[in-house]
Design a protein around this motif. Structure first.
Motif, PDB file in Angstrom:
ATOM      1  N   ARG A 132       1.760 109.978 -64.390  1.00  0.00           N
ATOM      2  CA  ARG A 132       0.192 109.874 -64.253  1.00  0.00           C
ATOM      3  C   ARG A 132      -1.017 109.938 -65.660  1.00  0.00           C
ATOM      4  NH1 ARG A 132      -2.381 115.112 -62.896  1.00  0.00           N
ATOM      5  NH2 ARG A 132      -4.194 113.653 -62.308  1.00  0.00           N
ATOM      6  N   LEU A 133      -1.729 109.632 -66.201  1.00  0.00           N
ATOM      7  CA  LEU A 133      -2.416 110.504 -67.130  1.00  0.00           C
ATOM      8  C   LEU A 133      -3.496 111.044 -66.313  1.00  0.00           C
ATOM      9  CD1 LEU A 133      -1.932 109.723 -69.749  1.00  0.00           C
ATOM     10  CD2 LEU A 133      -3.134 107.638 -69.596  1.00  0.00           C
ATOM     11  N   SER A 134      -4.319 112.094 -66.918  1.00  0.00           N
ATOM     12  CA  SER A 134      -4.950 112.554 -66.243  1.00  0.00           C
ATOM     13  C   SER A 134      -6.796 111.673 -67.190  1.00  0.00           C
ATOM     14  CB  SER A 134      -4.870 114.209 -66.164  1.00  0.00           C
ATOM     15  OG  SER A 134      -5.074 113.997 -66.898  1.00  0.00           O
ATOM     16  N   LEU A 135      -7.589 112.338 -66.091  1.00  0.00           N
ATOM     17  CA  LEU A 135      -8.984 111.328 -67.057  1.00  0.00           C
ATOM     18  C   LEU A 135      -9.234 112.321 -68.306  1.00  0.00           C
ATOM     19  CD1 LEU A 135     -10.908 109.551 -64.880  1.00  0.00           C
ATOM     20  CD2 LEU A 135     -12.403 111.372 -64.240  1.00  0.00           C
ATOM     21  N   HIS A 136      -9.347 111.223 -69.047  1.00  0.00           N
ATOM     22  CA  HIS A 136      -9.971 111.895 -70.633  1.00  0.00           C
ATOM     23  C   HIS A 136     -10.468 110.412 -71.021  1.00  0.00           C
ATOM     24  CE1 HIS A 136      -6.501 108.880 -71.081  1.00  0.00           C
ATOM     25  NE2 HIS A 136      -6.874 108.510 -72.158  1.00  0.00           N
ATOM     26  N   GLN A 137     -11.272 110.957 -72.654  1.00  0.00           N
ATOM     27  CA  GLN A 137     -11.378 110.161 -73.481  1.00  0.00           C
ATOM     28  C   GLN A 137     -10.533 109.562 -74.560  1.00  0.00           C
ATOM     29  OE1 GLN A 137     -14.786 112.561 -73.775  1.00  0.00           O
ATOM     30  NE2 GLN A 137     -16.029 111.267 -73.847  1.00  0.00           N
ATOM     31  N   ASP A 138     -10.841 108.747 -75.316  1.00  0.00           N
ATOM     32  CA  ASP A 138     -10.081 108.187 -76.015  1.00  0.00           C
ATOM     33  C   ASP A 138     -10.817 108.123 -77.589  1.00  0.00           C
ATOM     34  OD1 ASP A 138      -7.959 107.232 -75.000  1.00  0.00           O
ATOM     35  OD2 ASP A 138      -7.746 105.437 -75.356  1.00  0.00           O
ATOM     36  N   ARG A 139     -10.457 109.539 -78.084  1.00  0.00           N
ATOM     37  CA  ARG A 139     -11.835 110.175 -79.357  1.00  0.00           C
ATOM     38  C   ARG A 139     -11.424 110.555 -80.794  1.00  0.00           C
ATOM     39  NH1 ARG A 139     -15.894 113.399 -76.717  1.00  0.00           N
ATOM     40  NH2 ARG A 139     -16.633 113.664 -79.159  1.00  0.00           N
ATOM     41  N   GLN A 171     -14.031 104.386 -61.005  1.00  0.00           N
ATOM     42  CA  GLN A 171     -13.971 103.088 -60.865  1.00  0.00           C
ATOM     43  C   GLN A 171     -12.638 103.242 -60.444  1.00  0.00           C
ATOM     44  OE1 GLN A 171     -15.591  99.286 -61.518  1.00  0.00           O
ATOM     45  NE2 GLN A 171     -16.773 100.694 -63.008  1.00  0.00           N
ATOM     46  N   ARG A 172     -11.861 102.618 -59.097  1.00  0.00           N
ATOM     47  CA  ARG A 172     -10.464 102.108 -59.179  1.00  0.00           C
ATOM     48  C   ARG A 172     -10.281 101.391 -59.393  1.00  0.00           C
ATOM     49  NH1 ARG A 172      -7.854 105.965 -55.295  1.00  0.00           N
ATOM     50  NH2 ARG A 172      -8.618 108.535 -55.490  1.00  0.00           N
ATOM     51  N   ILE A 173      -9.673 100.328 -60.257  1.00  0.00           N
ATOM     52  CA  ILE A 173      -9.020  99.561 -60.712  1.00  0.00           C
ATOM     53  C   ILE A 173      -8.019  98.415 -60.586  1.00  0.00           C
ATOM     54  CG2 ILE A 173      -9.077  97.555 -61.816  1.00  0.00           C
ATOM     55  CD1 ILE A 173     -11.535  99.862 -63.113  1.00  0.00           C
ATOM     56  N   PRO A 174      -6.674  98.456 -59.579  1.00  0.00           N
ATOM     57  CA  PRO A 174      -5.724  98.119 -59.461  1.00  0.00           C
ATOM     58  C   PRO A 174      -5.275  97.269 -60.769  1.00  0.00           C
ATOM     59  CG  PRO A 174      -6.752  97.365 -57.129  1.00  0.00           C
ATOM     60  CD  PRO A 174      -7.871  97.963 -58.262  1.00  0.00           C
ATOM     61  N   HIS A 190     -15.720 106.141 -72.416  1.00  0.00           N
ATOM     62  CA  HIS A 190     -15.802 106.429 -71.306  1.00  0.00           C
ATOM     63  C   HIS A 190     -14.769 106.465 -70.680  1.00  0.00           C
ATOM     64  CE1 HIS A 190     -19.197 103.856 -68.854  1.00  0.00           C
ATOM     65  NE2 HIS A 190     -19.846 104.700 -70.334  1.00  0.00           N
ATOM     66  N   TYR A 191     -14.390 107.895 -69.505  1.00  0.00           N
ATOM     67  CA  TYR A 191     -13.689 108.608 -69.062  1.00  0.00           C
ATOM     68  C   TYR A 191     -12.476 107.027 -68.444  1.00  0.00           C
ATOM     69  CZ  TYR A 191     -14.462 113.206 -70.585  1.00  0.00           C
ATOM     70  OH  TYR A 191     -15.272 114.135 -71.316  1.00  0.00           O
ATOM     71  N   HIS A 192     -11.496 107.927 -68.465  1.00  0.00           N
ATOM     72  CA  HIS A 192     -10.488 107.167 -68.041  1.00  0.00           C
ATOM     73  C   HIS A 192      -8.904 107.129 -67.830  1.00  0.00           C
ATOM     74  CE1 HIS A 192      -9.938 106.508 -72.388  1.00  0.00           C
ATOM     75  NE2 HIS A 192      -8.832 106.214 -71.344  1.00  0.00           N
ATOM     76  N   GLY A 193      -8.132 106.271 -66.647  1.00  0.00           N
ATOM     77  CA  GLY A 193      -7.583 107.869 -66.405  1.00  0.00           C
ATOM     78  C   GLY A 193      -6.154 106.574 -65.436  1.00  0.00           C
ATOM     79  N   VAL A 194      -5.080 107.489 -65.211  1.00  0.00           N
ATOM     80  CA  VAL A 194      -3.429 106.499 -64.216  1.00  0.00           C
ATOM     81  C   VAL A 194      -3.480 107.558 -63.110  1.00  0.00           C
ATOM     82  CG1 VAL A 194      -1.807 104.554 -64.350  1.00  0.00           C
ATOM     83  CG2 VAL A 194      -3.393 105.048 -66.091  1.00  0.00           C
ATOM     84  N   LEU A 195      -3.775 106.695 -61.949  1.00  0.00           N
ATOM     85  CA  LEU A 195      -2.947 107.434 -61.328  1.00  0.00           C
ATOM     86  C   LEU A 195      -1.262 107.302 -60.908  1.00  0.00           C
ATOM     87  CD1 LEU A 195      -5.317 106.356 -57.890  1.00  0.00           C
ATOM     88  CD2 LEU A 195      -5.742 108.357 -59.120  1.00  0.00           C
ATOM     89  N   PRO A 196      -0.758 108.423 -60.339  1.00  0.00           N
ATOM     90  CA  PRO A 196       0.576 108.162 -60.048  1.00  0.00           C
ATOM     91  C   PRO A 196       1.535 106.389 -60.176  1.00  0.00           C
ATOM     92  CG  PRO A 196      -0.100 110.417 -58.966  1.00  0.00           C
ATOM     93  CD  PRO A 196      -1.332 109.681 -59.520  1.00  0.00           C
TER      94      PRO A 196
END
Ligand code: MD6
Ligand code: FE
Length: 218
Positions: A132-139, A171-174, A190-196
């Protein structure tokens, strides 16, 4: 019903372009016509700059395996996150960005409303099941004039797309093979990440998800 037919029927029910927020859009299946060329590019790059598990500044091994191509590559170690023109593993410049990568990034950015995108950094991420990738900003780019273009290939995943604050509801986006997410302008940070990522095998990538993230870092 075969899984393929079911997929096709599901696809028909979904719009090809789905706005996520001002400046952010999901382009469903956008990269699919070029998937084999893109994956050949990935194979070429990682033959020269192998995927590796970076260490965070806090000392944790990242579960996503990473490499880069283009003039700048994103790296992390005990001293912090940064962009570097050289692969710290080899001391050599990162492999050049394949032409197919540049073209895809520019056309996807354009479809998202950002004309003239010429990325100088492409981060290649490999997610194995459970990763997974936890919630983060690309900054770490230092300026936010250009969008992030993120291309998903292989196993599906659920992308989390939040707001400008960590506490904003995401939002959860498949995301499926070939999907592209573009976020810039008002949603650039904006914060973003990826579930396992769930167990599975994809015909083109095997048991993993490959993500390409394009940025203008210089
Ligand atoms: C994704 N990836 O894999 C989104 N950000 O769908 C990212 O947001 C990302 O993979 C920074 C560094 C690596 C990444
Ligand atoms: Fe990110």
């Amino acid at each position: 019903m075969t899984p393929d037919l079911f997929d096709a029927l599901e696809d028909d029910a979904l719009p090809a372009t789905q706005p996520l927020a001002p400046g952010a859009v999901l382009l469903r299946r956008f990269a699919r016509p070029r998937d084999e060329v893109l994956l050949a590019g990935v194979a070429q790059v990682i033959a020269q700059a192998p995927l590796r598990h970076l260490v965070t500044p806090g000392g944790f091994r990242m579960s996503v395996a990473m490499s880069n191509c283009g003039g700048l590559g994103w790296v992390s170690d005990r001293s912090g996150y940064r962009y570097d023109a050289k692969d710290p593993e080899s001391g050599r410049p990162w492999p050049a960005m394949p032409a197919a990568f540049l073209d895809l990034a520019a056309t996807a950015a354009q479809a998202g409303g950002f004309e003239g995108f010429a990325p100088d950094a492409c981060l290649i991420n490999r997610y194995e099941p459970g990763t997974r990738l936890s919630l983060h900003q690309d900054r770490d780019e230092g300026h936010y004039d250009w969008p992030i273009v993120s291309v998903s290939m292989g196993l599906p995943a659920v992308f989390l797309f939040g707001g400008g604050r960590r506490s904003d509801k995401a939002q959860r986006i498949p995301l499926a093979h070939g999907d592209v997410v573009v976020w810039g302008g008002p949603s650039r940070l904006h914060y973003h990440g990826v579930l396992p990522v769930k167990e599975g095998v994809h015909p083109l990538t095997g048991p993993c998800r490959i993500n390409l993230t394009f940025r203008k870092a210089g």
